[in-house]
Every structure is written in structure tokens, then in C-alpha cells.
Design a protein around this motif. Structure first.
Motif, PDB file in Angstrom:
ATOM      1  N   LEU A  99      17.511  17.568 -16.461  1.00 48.65           N
ATOM      2  CA  LEU A  99      17.950  16.243 -16.954  1.00 48.65           C
ATOM      3  C   LEU A  99      18.634  16.399 -18.451  1.00 48.65           C
ATOM      4  O   LEU A  99      18.465  17.482 -19.117  1.00 48.65           O
ATOM      5  CB  LEU A  99      17.101  15.285 -17.288  1.00 48.65           C
ATOM      6  N   ASP A 100      19.644  15.692 -18.689  1.00 48.50           N
ATOM      7  CA  ASP A 100      20.413  15.633 -19.993  1.00 48.50           C
ATOM      8  C   ASP A 100      20.647  14.097 -20.475  1.00 48.50           C
ATOM      9  O   ASP A 100      20.989  13.302 -19.756  1.00 48.50           O
ATOM     10  CB  ASP A 100      21.756  16.313 -19.773  1.00 48.50           C
ATOM     11  N   ARG A 101      20.635  14.134 -21.952  1.00 45.90           N
ATOM     12  CA  ARG A 101      20.928  12.822 -22.379  1.00 45.90           C
ATOM     13  C   ARG A 101      22.073  13.056 -23.519  1.00 45.90           C
ATOM     14  O   ARG A 101      21.916  13.177 -24.864  1.00 45.90           O
ATOM     15  CB  ARG A 101      19.805  12.324 -23.135  1.00 45.90           C
ATOM     16  N   ASN A 167       9.832  20.546 -25.968  1.00 42.68           N
ATOM     17  CA  ASN A 167       9.616  19.390 -26.208  1.00 42.68           C
ATOM     18  C   ASN A 167       8.104  18.938 -25.587  1.00 42.68           C
ATOM     19  O   ASN A 167       8.282  18.848 -24.279  1.00 42.68           O
ATOM     20  CB  ASN A 167      10.640  18.475 -25.899  1.00 42.68           C
ATOM     21  N   THR A 168       7.214  18.336 -26.213  1.00 44.88           N
ATOM     22  CA  THR A 168       5.759  17.960 -25.654  1.00 44.88           C
ATOM     23  C   THR A 168       5.839  16.680 -25.035  1.00 44.88           C
ATOM     24  O   THR A 168       5.039  16.436 -24.264  1.00 44.88           O
ATOM     25  CB  THR A 168       4.822  18.020 -26.840  1.00 44.88           C
ATOM     26  N   ALA A 172       5.749  17.713 -17.008  1.00 42.55           N
ATOM     27  CA  ALA A 172       5.656  18.926 -16.343  1.00 42.55           C
ATOM     28  C   ALA A 172       6.772  18.945 -15.361  1.00 42.55           C
ATOM     29  O   ALA A 172       6.901  17.853 -14.546  1.00 42.55           O
ATOM     30  CB  ALA A 172       4.308  19.001 -15.937  1.00 42.55           C
ATOM     31  N   GLY A 173       7.675  19.875 -15.246  1.00 45.42           N
ATOM     32  CA  GLY A 173       8.566  20.026 -14.344  1.00 45.42           C
ATOM     33  C   GLY A 173       9.711  19.460 -14.735  1.00 45.42           C
ATOM     34  O   GLY A 173      10.896  19.580 -14.161  1.00 45.42           O
ATOM     35  N   GLU A 174      10.063  18.747 -15.862  1.00 41.71           N
ATOM     36  CA  GLU A 174      11.068  18.445 -16.579  1.00 41.71           C
ATOM     37  C   GLU A 174      11.681  19.411 -17.468  1.00 41.71           C
ATOM     38  O   GLU A 174      11.141  20.042 -18.296  1.00 41.71           O
ATOM     39  CB  GLU A 174      10.984  16.955 -17.466  1.00 41.71           C
ATOM     40  N   LEU A 175      13.147  19.665 -17.408  1.00 41.30           N
ATOM     41  CA  LEU A 175      13.729  20.642 -18.180  1.00 41.30           C
ATOM     42  C   LEU A 175      14.883  19.973 -18.851  1.00 41.30           C
ATOM     43  O   LEU A 175      15.698  19.274 -17.975  1.00 41.30           O
ATOM     44  CB  LEU A 175      14.054  21.939 -17.529  1.00 41.30           C
ATOM     45  N   GLU A 176      15.231  20.055 -20.044  1.00 34.41           N
ATOM     46  CA  GLU A 176      16.576  19.542 -20.584  1.00 34.41           C
ATOM     47  C   GLU A 176      17.632  20.723 -20.795  1.00 34.41           C
ATOM     48  O   GLU A 176      17.227  21.874 -21.476  1.00 34.41           O
ATOM     49  CB  GLU A 176      16.075  19.004 -22.037  1.00 34.41           C
TER      50      GLU A 176
END
Length: 360
Positions: A99-101, A167-168, A172-176
Motif C-alpha cells: 500500500l501507499d498513501r 511502522n508499528t 501484519a502483512g502490510e507493507l508500505e
């Protein structure tokens, strides 16, 4: 002399002084409260994902990073004001979410400043910036579940990424990752623009036509009704009215007090006091009173009303900080002191003969 004159004013006009202070304190406490109600309402509206968001599904489209970049820049060129763009994809096996913001500010890509304000408390290391987007650098912000720390590397869908931050807050499983650097084999699934204001029908049509040209399916558009808009902006109007009423109330009370003291003012002038000095003397009294009002009103609100608001409003705990108190108090003081200066000027510009017609 200023303090002595102020104390004399309190002793000689005790009843008026108390009425003035109570009314001003009540006005400032009300402004604090109205500000909280207004801000809490805005947070509630933002929680409705349909309110300020334009979203689309990418799962059935033939999309890639270059096309996302074109969509991003087209939205900017069309003048649609948004805070950030959320881009989501998954690994080929569906176990990892990329994901990206992103934001596009001053002609440069970067991680969303708006989102970062909420995410920074769990952040260690760095986010990515303009060069990472342009050069498609393989950098990643991981979550605590990843054993590799900052400076290490991670293989994602056959591509190697350097870990620049952890980033805490990420699950789990989320990467930016910068969307321009998503793995080529990823599965794109979502694109959303978080707007800085309620979207219009025209903005939605622009977004819909643009995404449709790439085979994307846009979500239904939420049209803000008039009640939503009235609810948002009525709070601002109420705050402004309260500040003006507080200033007007002070103006009327002091106008009466100054009229009662015109003989004293004439004595000051006959003894060599200039009108400018007299004006400063009376205005200083108003400043002293307003300092008392600010201190007492802030204490009353913080000790008595704020704890109650914590149970009434969901977001009350995050609404009031030093910046917020400073802005509210500054606006309040500006209005009241501006009117106070006009009053002191109108009183002191008269002639000595007119001053002597007042009561002592």
C-alpha cells in the motif's frame, strides 16, 4: 499607574466589573465548547468513507504503475484538491498487501503529510520521498512482524527491497512501498483519493471517466446534502457570533464606565496627560481584564467542562492542544481588544469641556 488605576476601577465599579468578567468568561468558555463540537463533527464526517473520498476498484482493469501515475497527475491538472492518494495491491499469492498513501505537492511526490500526522507515533526510520517515486527505488516500510530491521532487505514477489523504516501501526502483512515501485507481479485492487473537501458532482464525473478509460470500476458517489453543509459551517458562524457578542458586551459596559469617568479624564488632561496617554491608560485596563478572563475561562473549561466532553464526544481527547487553545484565545483577544481600542479612541478624542460633563 496602570495597575493602580485598574485596582481603583475594580473597587469603584465592583458590580460592573464582576458582570463584565462573568459575561466574558462565559463567552470564551462557550467558544471553547463550540470549537470542540465543530471539530468532533468534522472527524465524524471524515469517518464516513463516502464523504470525502473518491474510490475505485482496480481488480478488473489492466492497470500498472505508469497508468496510476497518469491518473494521479490528471487529477492534479484538473484542479481537484485532494490530501492524498491511497493505492493498494497484494502479492501474487495474496498473503502480503502493498500500500501507499502518496501526495503530490509543489510538483513533487511524497508520503502524505496528512496521514503521517496519524502514523508518526508508531514510526521508526524514514518514509520515502520524491526521488524514490521518480527513480522507482525499491524501498519499503515494514511492520513489527518482519524480523529484518532497518537497513536489511526483503524479497517480495521475486524483487529485492531495502527496508528504510518500520511502522508499528501497520498490521501484519502490510507493507508500505512507493506505488511506482510495486512488484511487477502484484495484483492491483484499489485506488482512492482522499479529498480536502466534500467532492462535487463534476469532480466525481472527472474521476469516473478517467478511471473508466482504464477499465476501473468506481464506487458510488456520496452527494453531501445541505444539512451536512449547514452542520459544518454553522459551528463556525456560532463561534464568530459569540466572539462578536463578547466584544459588543464589553463595549457597552466600558462605554458606560468611561462616560462615568469623563471628569477624571479631564483632570488627567489638564494636568498634562496627552489624549494618547489617556487612551493607552484606558486600553491597558481592558488588556488587564482580558488577561484575567483568558486565565479563568481556560481553567474553568479545562477543569470543569473538558472532562465531561471526553464522555460526550468520541474525538474530544485529540481536539485541544496548545496550538488550538492559542488560536481560539488569539481570535477572542483580537475581537475584544480591537473593539476596546475603538472605544478608548472614541472616548479620548473629545474635548476637555465634553469630558467635564460626565460624572466623577
Amino acid at each position: 499607574m496602570i495597575i493602580r488605576n485598574w485596582i481603583e476601577f475594580m473597587k469603584k465599579h465592583t458590580a460592573l466589573f464582576i458582570i463584565l468578567l462573568i459575561s466574558q468568561i462565559f463567552s470564551l468558555v462557550c467558544i471553547f465548547f463550540v470549537f470542540g463540537v465543530f471539530q468532533n463533527n468534522l472527524y465524524e464526517l471524515v469517518d464516513n468513507s463516502d464523504t470525502k473520498s473518491l474510490e475505485a476498484s482496480l481488480e478488473k482493469s489492466d492497470i500498472d504503475a505508469d497508468k496510476i501515475n497518469h491518473i494521479f497527475r490528471t487529477m492534479v491538472e484538473e484542479g481537484i484538491s485532494f490530501d492524498y492518494c491511497y493505492v493498494g495491491a497484494t502479492s501474487r499469492d495474496g498473503k502480503i498487501e502493498y500500500l501507499d498513501r502518496a501526495q503530490f505537492k509543489d510538483g513533487k511526490y511524497g508520503y502524505s503529510e496528512t496521514v503521517f500526522e496519524s502514523m508518526k507515533y508508531g514510526m521508526t526510520g524514514l518514509y520515502y520521498g520524491n526521488e524514490d517515486y521518480i527513480n522507482k527505488n525499491k524501498v519499503v516500510v515494514t511492520n513489527p512482524e518482519i524480523e529484518e530491521g532497518i537497513g536489511g532487505s526483503l524479497t517480495l514477489d521475486g524483487e529485492t527491497y531495502q527496508i528504510v523504516g518500520v511502522n508499528t501501526i501497520n498490521d501484519a502483512g502490510e507493507l508500505e512501498i512507493p506505488f511506482t515501485s510495486f512488484p511487477k507481479n502484484c495484483v492491483w485492487h484499489r485506488l482512492a483519493f482522499g479529498l480536502s473537501q466534500l467532492p462535487t458532482r463534476e469532480e466525481y464525473e472527472t474521476f469516473h471517466d478517467l478511471l473508466a478509460s482504464y477499465g476501473c470500476e468506481t464506487n458510488e458517489f456520496y452527494v453531501a446534502n445541505n444539512q451536512d453543509l449547514r452542520q459544518e459551517y454553522s459551528m463556525l458562524v456560532v463561534s464568530a457570533v459569540l466572539a462578536l457578542l463578547a466584544g459588543g458586551n464589553m463595549y457597552m459596559i466600558y462605554s458606560y464606565i468611561f462616560r462615568k469617568r469623563r471628569k477624571k479624564l479631564s483632570v488627567f488632561i489638564l494636568c498634562g496627560c496627552s489624549k494618547k496617554q489617556a487612551r493607552f491608560l484606558f486600553f491597558s485596563e481592558i488588556v488587564c481584564n482580558m488577561i484575567c478572563v483568558v486565565i479563568v475561562a481556560t481553567a474553568v473549561f479545562r477543569i470543569l467542562l473538558y472532562p465531561v466532553m471526553l464522555s460526550w464526544f468520541r474525538y474530544a481527547a485529540r481536539l485541544y492542544g496548545i496550538k488550538e487553545y492559542s488560536v481560539i484565545i488569539s481570535i477572542f483577544l483580537f475581537v475584544t481588544l480591537f473593539l476596546g481600542y475603538l472605544l478608548s479612541y472614541s472616548i479620548t478624542r473629545k474635548s476637555v469641556l465634553e469630558f467635564r460633563r460626565g460624572d466623577s
